[in-house]
Scaffold this motif. Structure first.
Motif, short mmCIF file in Angstrom:
data_model
loop_
_atom_site.label_atom_id
_atom_site.label_comp_id
_atom_site.label_asym_id
_atom_site.label_seq_id
_atom_site.Cartn_x
_atom_site.Cartn_y
_atom_site.Cartn_z
N ALA A 47 1.08 -1.54 0.12
CA ALA A 47 0.02 0.23 0.24
C ALA A 47 1.02 1.33 0.18
N LYS A 48 2.18 1.39 0.43
CA LYS A 48 2.95 2.34 0.83
C LYS A 48 3.49 2.39 -0.90
N GLU A 49 4.25 1.49 -1.10
CA GLU A 49 4.78 2.02 -2.55
C GLU A 49 3.55 2.04 -3.50
N LEU A 50 2.47 1.80 -4.02
CA LEU A 50 0.99 2.20 -4.35
C LEU A 50 0.77 3.51 -3.66
N ALA A 51 0.84 3.82 -2.88
CA ALA A 51 0.63 6.21 -2.20
C ALA A 51 1.63 6.49 -3.53
N ASP A 52 2.71 5.81 -2.60
CA ASP A 52 4.03 6.45 -3.08
C ASP A 52 3.50 6.82 -5.26
N GLU A 53 3.49 6.14 -5.43
CA GLU A 53 3.35 6.20 -7.31
C GLU A 53 2.32 6.47 -7.25
N LEU A 54 1.07 6.87 -6.58
CA LEU A 54 0.00 7.60 -6.93
C LEU A 54 0.50 8.99 -6.26
N ASP A 55 0.77 9.19 -5.45
CA ASP A 55 1.21 10.76 -5.27
C ASP A 55 0.07 10.70 -4.55
N ARG A 56 -0.96 9.91 -3.48
CA ARG A 56 -2.09 9.67 -2.60
C ARG A 56 -1.36 9.91 -0.93
N ASP A 57 -1.99 9.70 -0.18
CA ASP A 57 -2.12 9.49 1.53
C ASP A 57 -2.27 7.80 1.45
N ARG A 58 -1.56 7.10 2.05
CA ARG A 58 -1.95 5.43 2.06
C ARG A 58 -3.07 5.09 2.86
N SER A 59 -3.34 6.02 3.39
CA SER A 59 -4.92 5.51 3.89
C SER A 59 -6.21 5.30 3.23
N ASN A 60 -5.49 6.53 2.03
CA ASN A 60 -6.66 6.75 1.04
C ASN A 60 -6.61 5.62 0.18
N VAL A 61 -5.17 5.16 -0.29
CA VAL A 61 -4.88 3.71 -0.71
C VAL A 61 -5.83 2.74 0.20
N SER A 62 -5.32 2.23 0.69
CA SER A 62 -5.69 1.26 1.78
C SER A 62 -6.71 1.17 1.24
N ARG A 63 -7.34 2.09 1.27
CA ARG A 63 -9.20 2.27 1.05
C ARG A 63 -9.72 1.60 -0.15
N SER A 64 -8.25 2.12 -0.54
CA SER A 64 -9.13 1.81 -2.49
C SER A 64 -8.62 0.10 -2.80
N LEU A 65 -7.63 -0.10 -1.73
CA LEU A 65 -7.03 -1.77 -2.06
C LEU A 65 -8.17 -2.06 -1.48
N SER A 66 -9.63 -2.39 -0.27
CA SER A 66 -10.26 -2.81 0.35
C SER A 66 -11.26 -3.12 -0.81
N THR A 67 -11.78 -1.21 -1.60
CA THR A 67 -12.95 -1.78 -2.64
C THR A 67 -12.56 -2.46 -3.34
N LEU A 68 -11.62 -2.74 -4.22
CA LEU A 68 -10.69 -3.48 -5.11
C LEU A 68 -10.88 -4.41 -4.87
N ARG A 69 -10.11 -5.05 -3.43
CA ARG A 69 -10.02 -6.54 -3.35
C ARG A 69 -12.14 -6.84 -3.31
N GLU A 70 -12.91 -5.72 -2.44
CA GLU A 70 -14.41 -6.44 -2.73
C GLU A 70 -14.84 -6.87 -4.40
N LYS A 71 -14.33 -6.40 -4.82
CA LYS A 71 -15.22 -6.52 -5.87
C LYS A 71 -14.63 -7.14 -7.27
N GLY A 72 -12.84 -7.91 -6.27
CA GLY A 72 -12.56 -9.46 -7.25
C GLY A 72 -12.01 -8.03 -7.72
N LEU A 73 -10.82 -7.31 -7.84
CA LEU A 73 -9.95 -6.87 -9.02
C LEU A 73 -8.64 -6.77 -8.05
N VAL A 74 -8.64 -6.55 -7.01
CA VAL A 74 -6.86 -7.02 -6.67
C VAL A 74 -7.36 -8.32 -5.71
N GLU A 75 -5.88 -8.71 -5.66
CA GLU A 75 -5.41 -10.04 -4.39
C GLU A 75 -4.25 -9.25 -3.29
N ARG A 76 -4.45 -9.59 -2.05
CA ARG A 76 -3.69 -9.24 -1.83
C ARG A 76 -3.15 -10.51 -1.41
#
Length: 124
Positions: A47-76
């Motif tokens: 999540a930190k690496e992705l946040a750095d790449e997207l230039d966004r706060d890590r907590s916001n990216v973590s929420r995005s990843l959670s949503t994407l996991r719920e939708k079956g678009l991302v695997e953890r």
């Protein structure tokens, strides 16, 4: 016009992009789509690496990843660290599988609409 969030809005976009279709079909937001597309190029990111790449706060990216996991678009995946402990890494579902899901969702919606059209003006 703003980004489409419904099939109706998507139909009004003259030349919708892939991200527009993803947002509409999967009910996700622009920043979630950006996270998915970035993970396609950088699998097994934290999540930190992705946040750095997207230039966004890590907590916001973590929420995005959670949503994407719920939708079956991302695997953890849990990755063990050499010094002990673990970190979670994320990978986007492969693009061919997501394309197939998009086709299936749009086909189902189209079939539903055709049924509504066929039912219109029927026996009352």
């Amino acid at each position: 016009m703003s980004r489409p969030e419904s099939f109706r809005e998507l139909m009004l976009v003259e030349d919708p992009g892939f991200a527009d279709v993803m947002r509409c079909v999967f009910g996700i937001r622009e920043h979630e789509t950006e996270a998915y597309l970035t993970l396609l190029d950088a699998p097994d990111s934290t999540a930190k690496e992705l946040a750095d790449e997207l230039d966004r706060d890590r907590s916001n990216v973590s929420r995005s990843l959670s949503t994407l996991r719920e939708k079956g678009l991302v695997e953890r995946r849990r990755k063990l660290l050499d010094g002990g402990g673990h970190v979670y890494c994320y990978a986007a579902e492969p693009l061919p599988a997501v394309r197939e899901r998009l086709h299936e969702e749009l086909d189902a919606w189209t079939e539903f609409v055709h049924g509504r059209i066929d039912d219109f003006g029927g026996p009352e």
